[in-house]
Design a protein around this motif. Structure first.
Motif, short mmCIF file in Angstrom:
data_model
loop_
_atom_site.label_atom_id
_atom_site.label_comp_id
_atom_site.label_asym_id
_atom_site.label_seq_id
_atom_site.Cartn_x
_atom_site.Cartn_y
_atom_site.Cartn_z
N GLN A 79 -15.73 -7.70 11.38
CA GLN A 79 -15.17 -8.62 10.39
C GLN A 79 -14.27 -9.66 11.08
O GLN A 79 -14.32 -10.85 10.76
CB GLN A 79 -14.36 -7.79 9.40
N GLU A 132 -2.03 -2.52 15.88
CA GLU A 132 -2.76 -1.27 16.07
C GLU A 132 -3.03 -0.67 14.69
O GLU A 132 -2.12 -0.54 13.88
CB GLU A 132 -1.89 -0.30 16.88
N ILE A 133 -4.30 -0.35 14.46
CA ILE A 133 -4.64 0.31 13.19
C ILE A 133 -5.36 1.60 13.53
O ILE A 133 -6.33 1.61 14.29
CB ILE A 133 -5.50 -0.60 12.31
N TYR A 191 -4.29 -0.92 4.67
CA TYR A 191 -3.99 -0.88 6.10
C TYR A 191 -2.52 -0.61 6.35
O TYR A 191 -1.66 -1.08 5.61
CB TYR A 191 -4.34 -2.23 6.74
N THR A 192 -2.23 0.17 7.40
CA THR A 192 -0.85 0.33 7.84
C THR A 192 -0.78 0.02 9.33
O THR A 192 -0.73 0.91 10.17
CB THR A 192 -0.34 1.76 7.59
N PRO A 193 -0.83 -1.28 9.67
CA PRO A 193 -0.85 -1.63 11.09
C PRO A 193 0.48 -1.36 11.78
O PRO A 193 1.53 -1.31 11.14
CB PRO A 193 -1.15 -3.14 11.06
N ASN A 216 0.37 -15.05 13.20
CA ASN A 216 -0.74 -14.18 13.61
C ASN A 216 -0.97 -13.05 12.61
O ASN A 216 -2.10 -12.63 12.39
CB ASN A 216 -0.50 -13.63 15.02
N TRP A 217 0.10 -12.60 12.01
CA TRP A 217 -0.02 -11.60 10.94
C TRP A 217 -0.85 -12.19 9.79
O TRP A 217 -1.81 -11.57 9.33
CB TRP A 217 1.39 -11.23 10.48
N ARG A 262 -2.93 -14.72 9.98
CA ARG A 262 -4.30 -15.00 10.44
C ARG A 262 -5.17 -13.75 10.45
O ARG A 262 -6.34 -13.78 10.06
CB ARG A 262 -4.26 -15.61 11.85
N LEU A 263 -4.59 -12.64 10.92
CA LEU A 263 -5.39 -11.40 10.98
C LEU A 263 -5.64 -10.84 9.58
O LEU A 263 -6.73 -10.35 9.28
CB LEU A 263 -4.72 -10.36 11.87
N ALA A 295 -8.35 -12.91 8.13
CA ALA A 295 -9.68 -12.56 8.63
C ALA A 295 -10.19 -11.28 7.96
O ALA A 295 -11.37 -11.17 7.65
CB ALA A 295 -9.63 -12.36 10.15
N ARG A 296 -9.30 -10.34 7.75
CA ARG A 296 -9.72 -9.07 7.15
C ARG A 296 -10.01 -9.19 5.67
O ARG A 296 -10.82 -8.45 5.13
CB ARG A 296 -8.62 -8.01 7.36
N THR A 297 -9.30 -10.09 5.00
CA THR A 297 -9.48 -10.16 3.55
C THR A 297 -10.42 -11.29 3.14
O THR A 297 -10.72 -11.44 1.97
CB THR A 297 -8.13 -10.38 2.83
N THR A 350 -13.55 -11.81 3.25
CA THR A 350 -14.74 -11.48 2.47
C THR A 350 -14.38 -10.85 1.13
O THR A 350 -14.94 -11.20 0.11
CB THR A 350 -15.65 -10.53 3.26
N GLU A 362 -1.51 -4.17 2.57
CA GLU A 362 -1.03 -3.76 3.89
C GLU A 362 0.44 -3.38 3.80
O GLU A 362 1.21 -4.05 3.12
CB GLU A 362 -1.09 -4.94 4.87
#
Ligand SMILES: [Zn+2]
Lengths: 345, 334
Positions: A128, A282-283, B2-4, B121-122, B124-125, B128-130, B132, B273
């Motif tokens: 993704q 990190e995930i 997610y829990t990055p 960057n948080w 942006r990532l 990218a994940r959401t 779709t 998240e």
């Protein structure tokens, strides 16, 4: 809609598929076939694969050793059954082509192969991120996948080339190659070293190293090993804008560690050069949902006609062809292989 | 969900030693005292702003001029009485004007650049994940009030935030009118795809009111990026009111993970998240225990006095993985 399922090959994989079907709820497992039937599986067991068809299944789960896969798959398709088959898809690309011919005469049927690594959460997340464009162009991939060969290594059918088609590369390394193909589409240049180090009296490789390049110049390096005493799965994807790495993969054995995705976008200095060691996210994934997602995709393909995304026969052909290219690219190995198979005959 | 974990180098103790200077702290304390003495101020007693638990069931956190409580149900730390929002905004506006543009140094600029890249960057990532699932990208970010707290912030955004429209809404006591009317109008006139609330949840008297305005006026599917202090952080767990990060006027609400998640869900948000990306708990605690020689907390005082940088880093990562660091980030979907 509930599908009547029969499992041919009720060993470790057949039983994993059985449990996944139970969790899904859209299947009724009506029969299973294996070489021994002296245990209670809660379903009718038989030793003759032809007998499972007496139970009028809609779908066949083919969980037999590699050399039996083509016959089992072609037979099921010719009887009008949808098929879910384990990987590797036979022993070589000729096996896959045979199955594709059977598939072509029954376009109404679903044929799917179990390349389940594409369904792992960390891998899906990596795809993704790459497809979303945030990471920028892919530069290179590095994959290490290895395990300690195991106690019955020399006796296992997996290491008899007549039955399996090869060693650790076709058994486990094939998953990494399938992931490489998912990210890089196809490779045109392949170099390799294929070796036997520890199990020298067994005719298949216990280590394979390959370097591959696709037409866009994306380079992939693979190390597939049966002498990886410390089990390991590592996939790294480096791009223009950062990197993704997946360390560990959730598996039935639980020996490859927690599945951990790291992703970072570069910080740039005032001249636009990336500063080393950027902050990374990190995930950690602790639940293996790949089996369930894989079964769900198959169920949806059969009942709703949704296209197969992972494990098509074309993907199976691509990855088996790549395996063959890797074996062939090491001249020492491929000439030795010819000698060994002559001896075997 | 997610829990990055956000993995990065730990800053040096020296770089954080002046984080909240004594002068800043005293100015904030004096302002709070003035407000308490002001008979026209309207103070509201309140329950836990996270889970709503009655105050009588919670322990006192500090007996400073304003009593603080730690919720026994969700662990949120909160001022038991707060002035009305309008009064608070007027006070913040005055303090910002008095402080002048103190944050224009090169060091402040580079600190803000570092922070901005982390936030960018948080976003942006997450984007990218959401992309779709939520169906879109986040080209327009509405940045509510953080530019007032950090004058060097807009400059950092301008230098680094390319190809993304970043709209700043500074603190404007008149336009906000105590009910976030400025935000409501902006959301209606120019709906963004993302809203950033950086440190704002700590400072407002009515955090639920702020989230309610966003939820009611932003289109469905808008992502709200919330960065705030975290009461579950080891820094707050061990030091409580002695934490150098605890400046009462800036920390009317220190939500716990559970408290903020409860509040967000209650208001109809979907959390996508949760993380606690704090980098400072370990170094702050080490400095505390080495500076204050008679401070004695079982296990921890010895641990921090002896820990080298490597061990501090291991601990900080463990805290993040356990959602136990002093800063947290939420991504919420309206
Ligand atoms: Zn509470």
């Amino acid at each position: 809609m509930s599908l009547r399922a029969a499992i041919i090959g009720y060993g470790k994989m057949g039983q994993i598929r059985h449990r996944a079907m139970e969790r899904h709820g859209g299947f009724e497992v009506v029969a299973a076939c294996d070489t021994h039937t002296d245990f209670d599986a809660g379903i009718p067991l038989m030793t003759d694969p032809a007998k499972v068809y007496d139970y009028d299944p809609d779908v066949i789960f083919c969980c037999v050793p590699n050399m039996m896969i083509p016959d089992t798959v072609c037979e099921a398709l010719s009887r009008g059954k949808h098929v879910f088959s384990e990987k590797p898809p036979g022993r070589n690309s000729a096996d896959v082509r045979r199955m594709q011919e059977a598939e072509a005469t029954h376009p109404e049927l679903v044929l799917k192969f179990g390349f389940n690594h594409r369904f792992h959460d960390a891998i899906e997340s990596a795809l993704q991120l790459i497809e979303g464009g945030t990471m920028g162009d892919l530069y290179f991939m590095r994959g290490v996948y290895g395990k300690a060969g195991g106690a019955d290594y020399a006796k296992n059918w997996r290491n008899d080339p007549e039955q399996s088609g090869g060693g650790i590369l076709i058994d486990q390394g094939i998953h990494m190659l399938d992931l490489f193909l998912m990210f890089a589409d196809r490779f045109t240049d392949v170099q390799s070293f294929v070796q036997r180090k520890f199990w020298t009296d067994v005719p298949v490789e216990d280590n394979a190293f390959a370097l591959m390049k696709n037409p866009k110049g994306v380079v992939a390096s693979l190390h597939s090993s049966a002498t990886q005493w410390q089990h390991r799965f590592t996939l790294e994807l480096y791009t223009h804008g950062g990197f993704i790495s997946v360390n560990g993969i959730l598996s039935a054995s639980g020996t490859y560690g927690t599945e951990v995705l790291n992703v970072a976008l570069n910080r740039l200095d005032k001249d636009g050069n990336p500063i080393p060691n950027p902050e990374s996210q990190e995930i950690r994934f602790t639940e293996d949902r790949s089996w369930d997602k894989e079964i769900a995709e198959f169920h949806a393909a059969v009942t709703k006609g949704t296209p197969i995304r992972c494990g098509t026969s074309q993907q199976a052909l691509d990855v088996m062809s790549l395996v063959e290219q890797i074996y062939a690219a090491d001249a020492d190995w491929s000439s030795g292989l010819a000698a060994r198979s002559v001896k075997a005959v | 969900m997610y829990t990055p974990v956000f993995i990065d180098d730990l800053p040096d103790v020296s770089s954080i030693s002046n984080r909240k200077s004594e002068l800043y702290r005293l100015t904030r304390a004096r302002a709070l005292a003035d407000l308490l003495l002001d008979e026209t101020a309207n103070w509201q007693e309140r329950a836990c702003p996270g889970c709503g638990q009655d105050r009588s069931q919670s322990g006192n956190f500090s007996q400073a001029m304003v009593p603080f409580h730690r919720c026994s149900h969700c662990n949120t730390i909160y001022a038991a009485r707060v002035p009305d929002q309008a009064r608070l905004e007027a006070l913040r506006t005055r303090l910002l004007a008095e402080a002048g543009n103190t944050e224009t140094s090169a060091a402040a600029g580079s600190r803000r650049e570092f922070e901005f890249v982390s936030i960018l960057n948080w976003i942006r990532l997450t984007e990218a994940r959401t992309a779709t699932s939520a169906g879109g990208l986040l080209p327009h970010v509405l940045d509510y009030r953080f530019c007032s707290e950090s004058p060097a912030w807009p400059g950092a955004v301008e230098r680094l935030g390319k190809n993304r429209d970043w709209r700043f809404m500074p603190l404007d006591a008149k336009a906000a009118a105590g009910n976030f009317a400025d935000l409501r109008d902006q959301l209606q006139a120019n709906p963004p795809e993302a809203v950033l609330l950086n440190t704002e949840m700590d400072r407002v008297a009515d955090p639920a009111g702020l989230l309610r305005v966003i939820r009611a006026n932003a289109p469905r599917g808008t992502l709200v990026f919330v960065a705030t202090s975290c009461a579950d952080g080891l820094e707050y767990e061990i030091l409580g009111a002695d934490s150098p990060s605890f400046v009462p006027l800036d920390r009317l609400n220190i939500f716990s993970v559970k408290g903020f998640e409860t509040l967000a869900r209650e208001l109809g948000y979907e959390p996508l998240e949760i993380s606690t990306p704090g980098r400072l708990d370990a170094v702050i605690l080490q400095r505390y225990f080495t500076e204050i020689e008679n401070a004695d907390v079982p296990f921890w005082s010895g641990f921090f006095r002896e820990a080298d940088k490597d061990r501090l880093r291991d601990l900080q990562i463990l805290l993040q993985r356990s959602l136990r660091s002093g800063v947290m980030r939420f991504v919420l979907k309206t």
